[in-house]
Design an enzyme around this catalytic site. Structure first.
Site, short mmCIF file in Angstrom:
data_model
loop_
_atom_site.label_atom_id
_atom_site.label_comp_id
_atom_site.label_asym_id
_atom_site.label_seq_id
_atom_site.Cartn_x
_atom_site.Cartn_y
_atom_site.Cartn_z
N SER A 288 0.59 -1.35 -0.22
CA SER A 288 -0.20 0.42 0.08
C SER A 288 0.84 1.50 0.27
O SER A 288 1.51 1.38 -0.48
CB SER A 288 -0.71 -0.12 1.08
OG SER A 288 -2.04 0.92 1.07
N ASP A 299 11.31 4.47 -10.05
CA ASP A 299 10.54 5.23 -11.44
C ASP A 299 11.20 6.52 -11.55
O ASP A 299 11.81 6.85 -12.24
CB ASP A 299 9.24 5.82 -10.94
CG ASP A 299 8.17 4.42 -11.66
OD1 ASP A 299 8.33 3.52 -12.24
OD2 ASP A 299 6.31 5.23 -12.11
N LYS A 313 -0.78 -3.65 -3.53
CA LYS A 313 -1.97 -3.64 -2.58
C LYS A 313 -1.85 -2.01 -3.59
O LYS A 313 -1.38 -0.93 -3.13
CB LYS A 313 -2.02 -3.76 -2.08
CG LYS A 313 -3.12 -2.50 -1.77
CD LYS A 313 -4.04 -2.92 -0.03
CE LYS A 313 -5.03 -2.10 0.11
NZ LYS A 313 -4.66 -0.80 0.22
#
Length: 501
Positions: A288, A299, A313
């Protein structure tokens, strides 16, 4: 009462922040088929009340029906009663009323594994390794953690008596409950590398992370290991705040909500230049909000991810207080609309419901998030940049859970303290003859320390002095590098970066 009520409202707002729904439902929006279904449910409840041989109230049936509806959705959508909600809200808010211990099931016993600093438990003399066998006379042997927790927690100022086994001793310890502020951040500095462990994203996480980084800055530490292993997530706003400490300027995550009444949200970092060489540790239980930070770091190439694939999740939950049936009818007459979500009263009608007008809370999936590059990681997870398997127990000990000894007190037979517990864990991991670690310095610990001192070439007299504690701390560093391969790989990567520079 007013003060307690205000605190409850602040808790609601702090948790949902931008995740609340503002839809208001009127009877005109309900179709004929829906009306018939509602009438059918009412008929079922009437039949139960007429036929059931047992004690049941209409309120209990309503509570069960609500719980059943939320249970039919994904695993993260849950209905909480008011008591259950207080426990959950305490986790996310980072504060609760209790004694300030972290516990686990160890065999048939409830064992204390952490005592919060300056907590009622610490003041009363509880230590890690204590086994709680009874609470106010009620046995918790073979009890679940939830069962024990429900007995131990309570309102600030009230007292609870714990029956505790420590070594071979059984004693009763009275603790006066209080307000507990849970700090989920621990850190240490080894040479020129800082290590920060974040257990959960609660309302204290960002502030405590800033404090840890402030200490790193004081010591001119530029290399950081950020450990998010086993971190189940939590407050999205806290994840964003922490990501902003490490991720360069740009998108952190995008939240996409189902309801048109709730606008999608994009969170950005404004950090002009990254400050640290960062390695982040993750595993299959990093979930999460942990994955929001991990995805942003990966990224944007703000750091390297090491460990195993994360949980996967990407669902976002909102915490919604639900009006009780009586309050529903009251505001229906007052406003002319059918309101169930208590936030609608607050944000749309500027009406703050009374605490007793709330039947419970729903934690409901309302949206999904993506990483800066638009990756959807739900049910997929994030692959680390460098995969390293999770560490295993060493002679039954998780070396990651051991804290360094404080070197503030010397210990001998009969002494007690948290340092004793951690020293025994180190000795057990090293293969010395130690009983299950507790906080009591017994004869076996004394003999093991004598043997350890002799092996280190020191004076073998069994007293755990400051020199011996320093030796044990050094052995803990070696254990971590030998058996926690993920941590060792992180150190290796940061050392390589130093060479390359």
């Amino acid at each position: 009462m007013a003060k307690k009520y205000l605190k409850l409202v602040v808790a609601w707002i702090a948790i949902v922040c931008l995740l609340n729904s503002t839809a208001v439902y009127a009877r005109e929006n309900v179709s004929d088929s829906q009306t018939k279904n509602l009438e059918y449910l009412e008929a079922v409840m009437e039949m139960i009340l007429e036929k059931y041989q047992g004690e049941i109230t209409i309120q209990e049936l309503i509570d069960g029906a609500i719980r059943g509806m939320f249970n039919t959705m994904d695993p993260y959508t849950i209905y909480y009663s008011m008591d259950e909600a207080q426990d959950f809200l305490g986790q996310v808010n980072g504060s609760y009323e209790g004694i300030g211990v972290t516990m686990r099931r160890n065999g048939k016993y409830i064992e204390v594994i952490r005592v919060s600093e300056s907590s009622p438990a610490e003041k009363a003399g509880l230590y890690p390794g204590d086994r709680i066998t009874a609470v106010d006379g009620t046995s918790v042997v073979e009890a679940t953690l939830d069962e024990a927790n429900s007995l131990i927690r309570g309102s600030s100022g009230t007292k609870v008596v714990l029956e505790v086994v420590r070594g071979e001793d059984v004693r009763k310890i009275e603790v006066t409950r209080g307000e507990i502020l849970y700090n989920p951040v621990t850190y240490r500095i080894n040479g020129d590398i800082g290590y920060i462990k974040l257990e959960i994203f609660n309302s204290n996480s960002a502030d405590e992370m800033r404090k840890a980084l402030k200490e790193m800055d004081k010591k001119k530490i530029k290399k950081i290991v950020l450990d998010l292993r086993d971190n189940p997530g939590g407050d999205v706003s806290q994840a964003v705040a922490i990501a902003r400490m490490f991720v360069p300027a740009g998108l952190i995550t995008k939240l996409d909500f189902k309801s048109d009444a709730t606008p999608d949200v994009e969170y950005y970092s404004y950090l002009k230049k990254t400050k640290y060489d960062l390695v982040m540790l993750v595993n299959e239980m990093s979930a999460s909000s942990s994955e929001i930070v991990a995805g942003a770091v990966q990224d944007t190439k703000a750091g390297i991810l090491i460990g195993t694939k994360t949980f996967g999740k990407a669902k976002v939950q909102s915490i919604i207080p639900l009006l009780a049936p009586e309050a529903y009818e009251k505001y229906k007459k007052q406003l002319g609309v059918e309101v169930v979500n208590a936030y609608d009263l607050i944000y749309t009608y500027n009406i703050i419901p009374l605490e007793e007008e709330i039947i419970g809370y729903s934690k409901i999936t309302t949206g999904m998030y993506t990483t800066p590059n638009g990756r959807m990681i739900d049910l997929v997870g994030i692959e680390p940049d460098i995969e390293v398997e999770d560490p295993e127990l060493v002679n039954g000990v998780d070396v990651r859970s051991i804290e360094k000894l404080s070197k503030t007190v010397k210990y001998t037979i009969g002494s007690e303290g948290a340092d004793v517990y951690h020293a025994e864990n180190i000795l057990k991991a090293l293969g010395y003859n130690i009983d299950d670690p507790d906080s009591k310095y017994d004869k076996k610990t004394f003999e093991a320390i004598k043997e350890f001192q002799k092996k280190k070439g020191g004076y073998s007299y069994g007293i755990m002095d400051f020199t011996t504690q320093q030796w044990l701390n050094e052995e803990l560093d070696k254990l971590l590098l030998e058996y926690d391969k993920q941590y060792a790989k992180a150190i290796e990567q940061l050392r390589q970066a130093e060479v390359l520079q």
